[in-house]
Design a protein around this motif. Structure first.
Motif, PDB file in Angstrom:
ATOM      1  N   ASP A   1      -8.921   2.124   1.913  1.00 11.96           N
ATOM      2  CA  ASP A   1     -10.067   2.666   2.385  1.00 11.96           C
ATOM      3  C   ASP A   1     -10.056   3.501   3.572  1.00 11.96           C
ATOM      4  O   ASP A   1     -10.586   4.624   3.694  1.00 11.96           O
ATOM      5  N   ARG A   2      -9.436   3.044   4.544  1.00  9.96           N
ATOM      6  CA  ARG A   2      -8.945   3.626   5.927  1.00  9.96           C
ATOM      7  C   ARG A   2      -8.267   4.850   5.897  1.00  9.96           C
ATOM      8  O   ARG A   2      -8.687   5.793   6.391  1.00  9.96           O
ATOM      9  N   ALA A   3      -7.389   4.738   4.916  1.00  9.46           N
ATOM     10  CA  ALA A   3      -6.436   6.122   4.529  1.00  9.46           C
ATOM     11  C   ALA A   3      -7.293   7.143   3.700  1.00  9.46           C
ATOM     12  O   ALA A   3      -7.361   8.427   4.314  1.00  9.46           O
ATOM     13  N   TYR A   4      -8.172   6.733   2.949  1.00  5.20           N
ATOM     14  CA  TYR A   4      -8.953   7.863   2.320  1.00  5.20           C
ATOM     15  C   TYR A   4      -9.886   8.496   3.158  1.00  5.20           C
ATOM     16  O   TYR A   4     -10.390   9.569   3.206  1.00  5.20           O
ATOM     17  N   GLU A   5     -10.634   7.591   4.024  1.00  5.97           N
ATOM     18  CA  GLU A   5     -11.504   8.103   5.168  1.00  5.97           C
ATOM     19  C   GLU A   5     -10.748   9.044   6.228  1.00  5.97           C
ATOM     20  O   GLU A   5     -11.463  10.056   6.561  1.00  5.97           O
TER      21      GLU A   5
ATOM     22  N   GLN B   1       0.859  -1.092   0.000  1.00  6.76           N
ATOM     23  CA  GLN B   1       0.066   0.125  -0.034  1.00  6.76           C
ATOM     24  C   GLN B   1       0.941   1.127  -0.035  1.00  6.76           C
ATOM     25  O   GLN B   1       0.446   2.215  -0.714  1.00  6.76           O
ATOM     26  N   ALA B   2       1.903   1.208   0.781  1.00  3.20           N
ATOM     27  CA  ALA B   2       2.733   2.431   0.920  1.00  3.20           C
ATOM     28  C   ALA B   2       3.437   2.751  -0.373  1.00  3.20           C
ATOM     29  O   ALA B   2       3.504   3.837  -0.817  1.00  3.20           O
ATOM     30  N   PHE B   3       4.105   1.690  -0.983  1.00  2.63           N
ATOM     31  CA  PHE B   3       4.507   2.182  -2.367  1.00  2.63           C
ATOM     32  C   PHE B   3       3.574   2.318  -3.479  1.00  2.63           C
ATOM     33  O   PHE B   3       4.015   3.233  -4.341  1.00  2.63           O
ATOM     34  N   ALA B   4       2.450   1.674  -3.380  1.00  2.00           N
ATOM     35  CA  ALA B   4       1.579   2.061  -4.496  1.00  2.00           C
ATOM     36  C   ALA B   4       1.136   3.431  -4.339  1.00  2.00           C
ATOM     37  O   ALA B   4       0.644   4.076  -5.300  1.00  2.00           O
ATOM     38  N   THR B   5       0.786   3.839  -3.153  1.00  2.00           N
ATOM     39  CA  THR B   5       0.152   5.012  -2.990  1.00  2.00           C
ATOM     40  C   THR B   5       1.002   6.370  -3.433  1.00  2.00           C
ATOM     41  O   THR B   5       0.678   7.306  -3.946  1.00  2.00           O
ATOM     42  N   ARG B   6       2.357   5.804  -3.320  1.00  2.00           N
ATOM     43  CA  ARG B   6       3.491   6.930  -3.809  1.00  2.00           C
ATOM     44  C   ARG B   6       3.551   6.671  -5.360  1.00  2.00           C
ATOM     45  O   ARG B   6       4.656   7.512  -5.999  1.00  2.00           O
TER      46      ARG B   6
ATOM     47  N   GLY C   1      -8.415  11.102   5.122  1.00  2.00           N
ATOM     48  CA  GLY C   1      -8.040  12.254   4.165  1.00  2.00           C
ATOM     49  C   GLY C   1      -6.697  12.144   3.878  1.00  2.00           C
ATOM     50  O   GLY C   1      -5.673  13.070   3.387  1.00  2.00           O
ATOM     51  N   LYS C   2      -5.926  10.806   3.763  1.00  2.00           N
ATOM     52  CA  LYS C   2      -4.597  10.625   3.425  1.00  2.00           C
ATOM     53  C   LYS C   2      -4.188  10.675   2.045  1.00  2.00           C
ATOM     54  O   LYS C   2      -3.065  10.319   1.700  1.00  2.00           O
ATOM     55  N   LEU C   3      -5.275  10.294   1.306  1.00  2.00           N
ATOM     56  CA  LEU C   3      -5.164  10.128   0.016  1.00  2.00           C
ATOM     57  C   LEU C   3      -5.501  11.130  -1.004  1.00  2.00           C
ATOM     58  O   LEU C   3      -5.458  11.167  -2.386  1.00  2.00           O
ATOM     59  N   GLY C   4      -5.804  12.307  -0.388  1.00  2.00           N
ATOM     60  CA  GLY C   4      -6.349  13.584  -1.103  1.00  2.00           C
ATOM     61  C   GLY C   4      -7.467  13.229  -1.902  1.00  2.00           C
ATOM     62  O   GLY C   4      -8.565  12.676  -1.490  1.00  2.00           O
ATOM     63  N   ASN C   5      -7.343  13.509  -3.123  1.00  2.00           N
ATOM     64  CA  ASN C   5      -8.554  13.318  -4.095  1.00  2.00           C
ATOM     65  C   ASN C   5      -8.489  12.192  -4.929  1.00  2.00           C
ATOM     66  O   ASN C   5      -9.079  11.776  -5.743  1.00  2.00           O
ATOM     67  N   VAL C   6      -7.273  11.086  -4.620  1.00  2.00           N
ATOM     68  CA  VAL C   6      -7.201  10.157  -5.347  1.00  2.00           C
ATOM     69  C   VAL C   6      -7.927   9.046  -4.851  1.00  2.00           C
ATOM     70  O   VAL C   6      -7.911   8.612  -3.514  1.00  2.00           O
ATOM     71  N   ALA C   7      -8.792   8.364  -5.716  1.00  2.00           N
ATOM     72  CA  ALA C   7      -9.691   7.192  -5.250  1.00  2.00           C
ATOM     73  C   ALA C   7      -8.803   6.030  -4.906  1.00  2.00           C
ATOM     74  O   ALA C   7      -7.931   5.627  -5.534  1.00  2.00           O
ATOM     75  N   PRO C   8      -9.244   5.234  -3.580  1.00  2.00           N
ATOM     76  CA  PRO C   8      -8.585   3.952  -3.339  1.00  2.00           C
ATOM     77  C   PRO C   8      -8.363   3.108  -4.656  1.00  2.00           C
ATOM     78  O   PRO C   8      -7.355   2.425  -4.748  1.00  2.00           O
ATOM     79  N   ALA C   9      -9.550   3.176  -5.220  1.00  2.00           N
ATOM     80  CA  ALA C   9      -9.467   2.037  -6.613  1.00  2.00           C
ATOM     81  C   ALA C   9      -8.653   2.316  -7.527  1.00  2.00           C
ATOM     82  O   ALA C   9      -7.949   1.458  -7.962  1.00  2.00           O
ATOM     83  N   THR C  10      -7.998   3.604  -7.646  1.00  2.00           N
ATOM     84  CA  THR C  10      -6.998   4.082  -8.672  1.00  2.00           C
ATOM     85  C   THR C  10      -5.785   3.306  -8.014  1.00  2.00           C
ATOM     86  O   THR C  10      -4.824   2.915  -8.816  1.00  2.00           O
ATOM     87  N   ILE C  11      -5.466   3.752  -6.636  1.00  2.00           N
ATOM     88  CA  ILE C  11      -4.067   3.152  -6.252  1.00  2.00           C
ATOM     89  C   ILE C  11      -4.209   1.623  -6.172  1.00  2.00           C
ATOM     90  O   ILE C  11      -3.069   0.835  -6.204  1.00  2.00           O
ATOM     91  N   LEU C  12      -5.233   1.168  -5.826  1.00  2.00           N
ATOM     92  CA  LEU C  12      -5.280  -0.337  -5.745  1.00  2.00           C
ATOM     93  C   LEU C  12      -5.186  -0.945  -7.291  1.00  2.00           C
ATOM     94  O   LEU C  12      -4.563  -2.258  -7.340  1.00  2.00           O
ATOM     95  N   GLY C  13      -5.319  -0.594  -8.057  1.00  2.00           N
ATOM     96  CA  GLY C  13      -5.206  -0.919  -9.388  1.00  2.00           C
ATOM     97  C   GLY C  13      -3.847  -0.951  -9.963  1.00  2.00           C
ATOM     98  O   GLY C  13      -3.202  -1.520 -10.818  1.00  2.00           O
ATOM     99  N   ARG C  14      -2.805  -0.508  -9.153  1.00  2.00           N
ATOM    100  CA  ARG C  14      -1.274  -0.409  -9.248  1.00  2.00           C
ATOM    101  C   ARG C  14      -0.955  -1.752  -8.698  1.00  2.00           C
ATOM    102  O   ARG C  14       0.494  -2.049  -8.773  1.00  2.00           O
TER     103      ARG C  14
ATOM    104  N   VAL D   1       2.052  -0.117   8.559  1.00  2.00           N
ATOM    105  CA  VAL D   1       3.098   0.247   7.800  1.00  2.00           C
ATOM    106  C   VAL D   1       2.506   1.809   7.116  1.00  2.00           C
ATOM    107  O   VAL D   1       3.231   3.064   7.297  1.00  2.00           O
ATOM    108  N   PRO D   2       1.511   1.804   6.788  1.00  2.00           N
ATOM    109  CA  PRO D   2       1.105   3.134   6.076  1.00  2.00           C
ATOM    110  C   PRO D   2       1.310   4.347   7.074  1.00  2.00           C
ATOM    111  O   PRO D   2       1.338   5.558   6.709  1.00  2.00           O
ATOM    112  N   ALA D   3       0.594   4.259   8.149  1.00  2.00           N
ATOM    113  CA  ALA D   3       0.527   5.124   9.283  1.00  2.00           C
ATOM    114  C   ALA D   3       1.885   5.443   9.924  1.00  2.00           C
ATOM    115  O   ALA D   3       2.177   6.489  10.610  1.00  2.00           O
ATOM    116  N   SER D   4       2.778   4.492   9.909  1.00  2.00           N
ATOM    117  CA  SER D   4       4.023   4.429  10.716  1.00  2.00           C
ATOM    118  C   SER D   4       5.051   5.687   9.921  1.00  2.00           C
ATOM    119  O   SER D   4       5.264   5.524   8.786  1.00  2.00           O
ATOM    120  N   ALA D   5       5.946   6.356  10.902  1.00  2.00           N
ATOM    121  CA  ALA D   5       6.606   7.320  10.342  1.00  2.00           C
ATOM    122  C   ALA D   5       8.233   6.628  10.141  1.00  2.00           C
ATOM    123  O   ALA D   5       8.795   7.301   9.265  1.00  2.00           O
TER     124      ALA D   5
END
Length: 288
Positions: free
Chosen positions: A56-60, A27-32, A62-75, A151-155
């Protein structure tokens, strides 16, 4: 041996293991923006579902901006085994359970599958990078990338270099971690590295205190959270990591660093009962 690498976020990342950690790394790499191939020998749809739920949790939040979760999942796509990974990957991260023989076998298979220019990383939290590098014909390309859960939330990403790890590999991974929006700590290869050694030491002592009736779990954790400004107490942290994972690390550290890491009886008993923490609904706390 020195390798040369490009200086952008990896175009294509492989992740071996689609459990909670592997899915989080994917998820972390696909989001980037990376394409990600997850090799999962079990239920591949389950691995995709974990990535999807995380997005979905990241989108809720507000961590994905305007990018839909499905767009990132497609990667993200899955394959069934490490030898089905594409050979032209920029990076492969091994994220299978903390078992030496399992990791050795996976890493050996990955090296036979991918390009000689591919960086190979292990997400191990305690096993020597040099020991794992013995599975490779070219151990200079192996590095530790110890991600933290979730992983997605950890700094933090703990980067671990063995004595033979190529300096170019270290620098490339440091760049990638920064481009993931995370902070790295760079440590030399040693049992438990920095984070697991310190975290397990504190967690085991908290379990011994609970075992001895010094205080209840909530009070022990609150003492560290309020008295020392820890964001999470050691017992709740153990629940989050997984009691089975912490037991495996403690057993390894006891063998390599001595009796101070011998796991308390209470930890062994809870693991034997299947009380593994958040993933099973109960550990030192109830997660239902």
């Amino acid at each position: 041996m020195t390798h040369k690498y490009v200086t952008t976020i990896p175009d294509h990342v492989g992740v071996v293991g689609g459990g909670r950690m592997g899915a989080g790394i994917a998820q972390a790499f696909a989001t980037r923006g990376s394409a990600v191939t997850v090799a999962e020998s079990g239920e591949q749809q389950g691995a995709l579902n974990r990535v999807s739920d995380g997005l979905d949790r990241a989108y809720e939040r507000g961590k994905l901006g305007n990018v839909a979760p499905a767009t990132i999942l497609g990667r993200v796509r899955t394959v069934g085994a490490p030898d089905a990974l594409p050979p032209s990957l920029d990076l492969v991260v091994e994220a299978v359970p903390e078992l030496v023989d399992l990791k050795l076998g996976v890493l050996s298979l990955v090296e036979k599958t991918v390009s000689p220019a591919t960086v190979i990383a292990t997400n191990t939290s305690s096993i020597s990078i040099a020991e794992l590098g013995s599975a490779l014909n070219d151990p200079t390309r192996l590095i530790g990338m110890h991600f933290f859960n979730p992983v997605p939330a950890s700094a933090l990403v703990e980067i671990v270099r063995a004595p033979v790890t190529d300096t170019a590999v270290v620098e490339k991974v440091r760049e990638w971690v920064a481009q993931l929006g995370k902070t790295e700590v760079l440590v030399n290869d040693s049992p438990g590295f920095a984070t697991s050694r310190l975290g397990v030491c504190l967690g085991l002592e908290a379990i011994r205190m609970l075992e001895q009736g010094v205080a209840d779990a909530e009070s022990i954790d609150r003492a560290l959270e309020l008295g020392y400004r820890h964001p999470m107490g050691p017992l709740r942290s153990t629940d989050l990591v997984g009691l089975d994972v912490r037991l495996a690390i403690a057993d390894h550290l006891a063998k390599t660093l001595g009796d101070r890491f011998t796991p308390p009886t209470l930890l062994r008993e809870k693991v034997a009962r299947g009380e593994l923490g958040r993933k099973t609904g109960r550990g030192f706390f109830s997660w239902s």
